[in-house]
Design a protein around this motif. Structure first.
Motif, PDB file in Angstrom:
ATOM      1  N   GLY A   1       0.560  -1.185   0.001  1.00 35.83           N
ATOM      2  CA  GLY A   1      -0.081   0.008   0.132  1.00 35.83           C
ATOM      3  C   GLY A   1       0.800   1.166   0.111  1.00 35.83           C
ATOM      4  O   GLY A   1       0.245   2.277   0.620  1.00 35.83           O
ATOM      5  N   ARG A   2       1.760   1.093  -0.698  1.00 40.09           N
ATOM      6  CA  ARG A   2       2.763   2.441  -0.825  1.00 40.09           C
ATOM      7  C   ARG A   2       3.673   2.557  -1.996  1.00 40.09           C
ATOM      8  O   ARG A   2       3.729   1.502  -2.822  1.00 40.09           O
ATOM      9  N   VAL A   3       4.305   3.472  -2.161  1.00 40.75           N
ATOM     10  CA  VAL A   3       5.519   3.395  -3.277  1.00 40.75           C
ATOM     11  C   VAL A   3       6.611   2.578  -3.010  1.00 40.75           C
ATOM     12  O   VAL A   3       7.131   2.420  -1.704  1.00 40.75           O
ATOM     13  N   LEU A   4       6.970   1.885  -4.197  1.00 42.91           N
ATOM     14  CA  LEU A   4       8.139   0.877  -3.831  1.00 42.91           C
ATOM     15  C   LEU A   4       9.158   1.074  -4.696  1.00 42.91           C
ATOM     16  O   LEU A   4       9.038   1.639  -5.938  1.00 42.91           O
ATOM     17  N   SER A   5      10.520   0.707  -4.248  1.00 38.10           N
ATOM     18  CA  SER A   5      11.792   0.854  -5.329  1.00 38.10           C
ATOM     19  C   SER A   5      11.754  -0.593  -6.098  1.00 38.10           C
ATOM     20  O   SER A   5      10.895  -1.329  -5.859  1.00 38.10           O
ATOM     21  N   VAL A   6      12.603  -0.378  -6.982  1.00 37.80           N
ATOM     22  CA  VAL A   6      12.623  -1.469  -7.771  1.00 37.80           C
ATOM     23  C   VAL A   6      12.933  -2.760  -6.931  1.00 37.80           C
ATOM     24  O   VAL A   6      12.317  -3.961  -7.290  1.00 37.80           O
ATOM     25  N   PRO A   7      13.870  -2.905  -6.277  1.00 33.02           N
ATOM     26  CA  PRO A   7      14.305  -4.029  -5.209  1.00 33.02           C
ATOM     27  C   PRO A   7      13.045  -4.526  -4.505  1.00 33.02           C
ATOM     28  O   PRO A   7      12.620  -5.627  -4.252  1.00 33.02           O
ATOM     29  N   GLU A   8      12.210  -3.613  -3.927  1.00 29.83           N
ATOM     30  CA  GLU A   8      10.931  -3.809  -3.184  1.00 29.83           C
ATOM     31  C   GLU A   8       9.852  -4.409  -4.019  1.00 29.83           C
ATOM     32  O   GLU A   8       9.221  -5.277  -3.733  1.00 29.83           O
ATOM     33  N   VAL A   9       9.793  -3.985  -5.140  1.00 31.28           N
ATOM     34  CA  VAL A   9       8.778  -4.604  -6.256  1.00 31.28           C
ATOM     35  C   VAL A   9       9.333  -5.871  -6.444  1.00 31.28           C
ATOM     36  O   VAL A   9       8.357  -6.966  -6.565  1.00 31.28           O
ATOM     37  N   PHE A  10      10.491  -6.192  -6.549  1.00 34.16           N
ATOM     38  CA  PHE A  10      10.871  -7.662  -7.057  1.00 34.16           C
ATOM     39  C   PHE A  10      10.845  -8.707  -5.603  1.00 34.16           C
ATOM     40  O   PHE A  10      10.205  -9.554  -5.667  1.00 34.16           O
ATOM     41  N   ILE A  11      11.227  -8.213  -4.448  1.00 33.78           N
ATOM     42  CA  ILE A  11      11.131  -9.104  -3.245  1.00 33.78           C
ATOM     43  C   ILE A  11       9.757  -9.240  -2.719  1.00 33.78           C
ATOM     44  O   ILE A  11       9.301 -10.089  -2.094  1.00 33.78           O
ATOM     45  N   TYR A  12       8.925  -8.203  -2.980  1.00 32.56           N
ATOM     46  CA  TYR A  12       7.517  -8.367  -2.534  1.00 32.56           C
ATOM     47  C   TYR A  12       6.715  -8.817  -3.598  1.00 32.56           C
ATOM     48  O   TYR A  12       5.458  -8.738  -3.387  1.00 32.56           O
ATOM     49  N   SER A  13       7.195  -9.167  -4.513  1.00 33.11           N
ATOM     50  CA  SER A  13       6.524  -9.629  -5.859  1.00 33.11           C
ATOM     51  C   SER A  13       5.157  -8.774  -6.219  1.00 33.11           C
ATOM     52  O   SER A  13       4.202  -9.265  -6.323  1.00 33.11           O
ATOM     53  N   SER A  14       5.289  -7.372  -6.237  1.00 30.05           N
ATOM     54  CA  SER A  14       4.222  -6.580  -6.617  1.00 30.05           C
ATOM     55  C   SER A  14       3.823  -6.764  -7.985  1.00 30.05           C
ATOM     56  O   SER A  14       4.559  -6.352  -8.989  1.00 30.05           O
TER      57      SER A  14
END
Length: 570
Positions: free
Chosen positions: A335-348
């Protein structure tokens, strides 16, 4: 004779001492003897000429039905061995039963006697064969030595045995889909057996030139030890997670060699009675699936390789994306803005969709084709499926493809595409034959930059340390990877309860040597209350395979840098 002798005596002059002179008699007798000898020689010479002429005439005639027909079963096939020389397929001799109906005394009695040894014999069909009046008919192929011995003791006139060759597969089910099998006429009909026929063996057999001593073994890239491990782990997982199927592959990143590949359910090539059943499918190369979040490897790599996205880029994943009648949500949204690594590890899903949107529809489609995941795979194994994609890509197709929905490919192609993101950016078509690194580079195609590879190595390592890949870690082997949990389409709609799970891993992450990809189809929770996502089943399968096979693959453990995800500079 006395009369003739008296005449000779009367006509014969006497010598001075009174002896009878028989010169004329000897001359007459000698002449007749020579005549008889000449006549006898002439008769025998005539018979010899007749026999020779008959043989020459027969030589120009087609085969008759008075004896066993020529058969490819008597021709040899080369042994198939693994990369270490272990035999995976070889010829053995066997006997087959035939009959000569023209010489059959009592067909009914013959069938009754044969049924005591061959209870499965078809009475009606066998009776028709024995009463056909033909010169030769097969009754039963590939008998056991015991069956042959018992039939011989029956003493049935008009039957005989022919020594033939058939294939024996020492590894049985373990290598069934890779090695394949032959039919009753010793023709390759699947797997590498069919590939060998297609390379010219069938022509050699037909011409009678397939001689055992002249046929060199065919060496595969498969390591039988690793193959056994992979097959054992996928079979165990299928049972453990109550799934309908499972599979796995180990791929050499630097050469494209398939070190092991298994799919269950499988079959025993030595007794392939169920090989044609619907669920007997090599799912790794011939099965098409929506690969779910494993495709986010390609989406993120595409975004980084485009130059429009860096590791510091941000994507707003605070709200679902609605396009047409579809709404894209995250499984465990932040429910927030994600960095590229976060998009990957949280599988967004939302973040991945926005990464794809930056590149654009045509750029997205081109990238997936560039990595080969939407092209028909080129390899020796005949059982290869052609991926599916929309005929015309629209924005909705690009968005759903970003997280592995709406397009289908094979698990093996997914592994090959991921290998290109780990090995320096080179797409190397997979092979089931041995290949050196230099030979691989001769056929390699550069598809992404070194900088993209550095970024993906970091993200794989980070995901195993902090993301969904934790259960794939193996102490000492620096494993990285990506999960994929895809909802399956049931009755035209995606089902939240029926899944196809996958995990793709690389190791060791400081210098990746191997890709390991596992799949599990429609898994259930191991126990009530437990999860059934890829992180809880496909990832542990990978860990078990790496733990058991890494030493055999020559990868030494290193406990000094456990999953040290070092951030690359962008």
């Amino acid at each position: 004779m006395i009369g003739v002798l008296n005449k000779l005596l009367k006509r014969s002059p006497r010598s001075d001492n009174g002896s009878i002179v028989l010169d004329s008699a000897r001359k007459a007798t000698g002449g007749k003897t020579r005549t008889r000898v000449v006549m006898t020689m002439t008769v025998f010479f005539g018979i010899y000429i007749a026999i020779t002429g008959r043989l020459v005439w027969l030589g120009f005639q087609g085969p008759s039905d008075s004896g066993p027909p020529p058969s490819r079963v008597t021709a040899s096939r080369p042994d198939i061995v693994d990369r270490n020389g272990e035999v995976l397929a070889t010829d053995i001799r066997t006997s087959s039963l035939f009959a000569e109906p023209r010489h059959m005394v009592d067909a009914d009695e013959a069938i009754e006697k044969l049924a005591t040894v061959l209870p499965e014999i078809d009475y009606e069909q066998t009776y028709k064969k024995l009463k056909s009046g033909a010169g030769f008919v097969w009754l039963q192929r590939q008998l056991t030595p015991k069956q042959q011995s018992e039939i011989m003791q029956l003493g049935i006139p008009g039957i005989g045995f022919r020594t033939e060759k058939r294939r024996f597969y020492p590894a049985g089910e373990t290598t069934s889909y890779v090695v394949g099998l032959t039919n009753i006429d010793n023709q390759g009909i699947s797997g590498m057996e069919k590939y060998i026929d297609d390379q010219g063996l069938a022509d050699l057999q037909q011409s009678g030139l397939a001689v055992a001593r002249d046929l060199k073994p065919v060496k595969l890239s498969i390591d039988l030890r690793v193959q056994h491990i992979v097959r054992d782990e996928v079979a165990t997982a299928m049972e453990k997670y109550h799934a309908i199927a499972a599979g796995g592959v180990v791929l050499n990143i630097k050469t494209g060699e398939v070190m092991a590949m298994a799919s269950v359910p499988d079959f025993d090539p030595n007794n392939p009675y169920n090989a044609q059943e619907k669920d007997r499918l090599n799912r790794m190369s011939a099965g098409l699936y929506e690969m779910g979040s494993t495709f986010k490897s390609f989406t993120t790599a595409m975004a980084l390789d485009s130059g429009k996205v860096t590791m510091d880029s941000k994507f707003d994943a605070s709200r679902p994306i609605t396009i047409g009648r579809q709404t894209i949500r995250d499984f465990h949204g932040k429910g927030r803005v994600l960095s590229v690594p976060e998009v990957f590890i949280y599988s967004s899903n939302i973040g991945s969709a926005k990464e794809a949107d930056v590149v654009g529809i045509e750029g997205h489609r081109e990238f997936l084709h560039r990595l080969g995941v939407l092209e028909k795979m080129k390899t020796e194994l005949p059982e290869v499926a052609k991926p599916t994609e929309p005929k015309v890509w629209k924005k909705v197709h690009s968005i759903t493809a970003a997280f592995g929905h709406g397009i289908s490919t094979t698990p093996l192609q997914t592994a090959v595409g991921c290998a290109a993101l780990m090995n320096g950016g080179f797409l190397i078509q997979p092979t089931f034959l041995t290949r050196t690194a230099d030979q691989a580079m001769d056929v390699a195609k550069k598809v992404v930059s070194e900088k993209t590879v550095e970024g993906m190595r970091y993200l794989y390592t980070l995901n195993a340390e902090k993301g969904s890949g934790k259960n794939a870690r193996v102490a000492g082997y620096r494993v990285g990877g990506k999960t994929g949990t895809a909802e399956k389409v049931i009755n035209g709609r995606y089902s939240k309860d029926v899944r196809f799970n996958a995990f793709v891993a690389a190791f060791p992450m400081d210098d990746p040597q191997y890709i390991v990809l596992t799949i599990i189809d429609e898994p259930k929770p191991e126990k009530p209350g437990m999860g059934a996502t890829a992180g809880s089943n496909a990832a542990p399968m990978v860990a078990n395979i790496i733990r058991r096979s890494a030493p055999m693959l020559g990868v030494k453990p290193d406990f000094g840098q456990e999953n040290a995800a070092t951030m690359v500079s962008y």
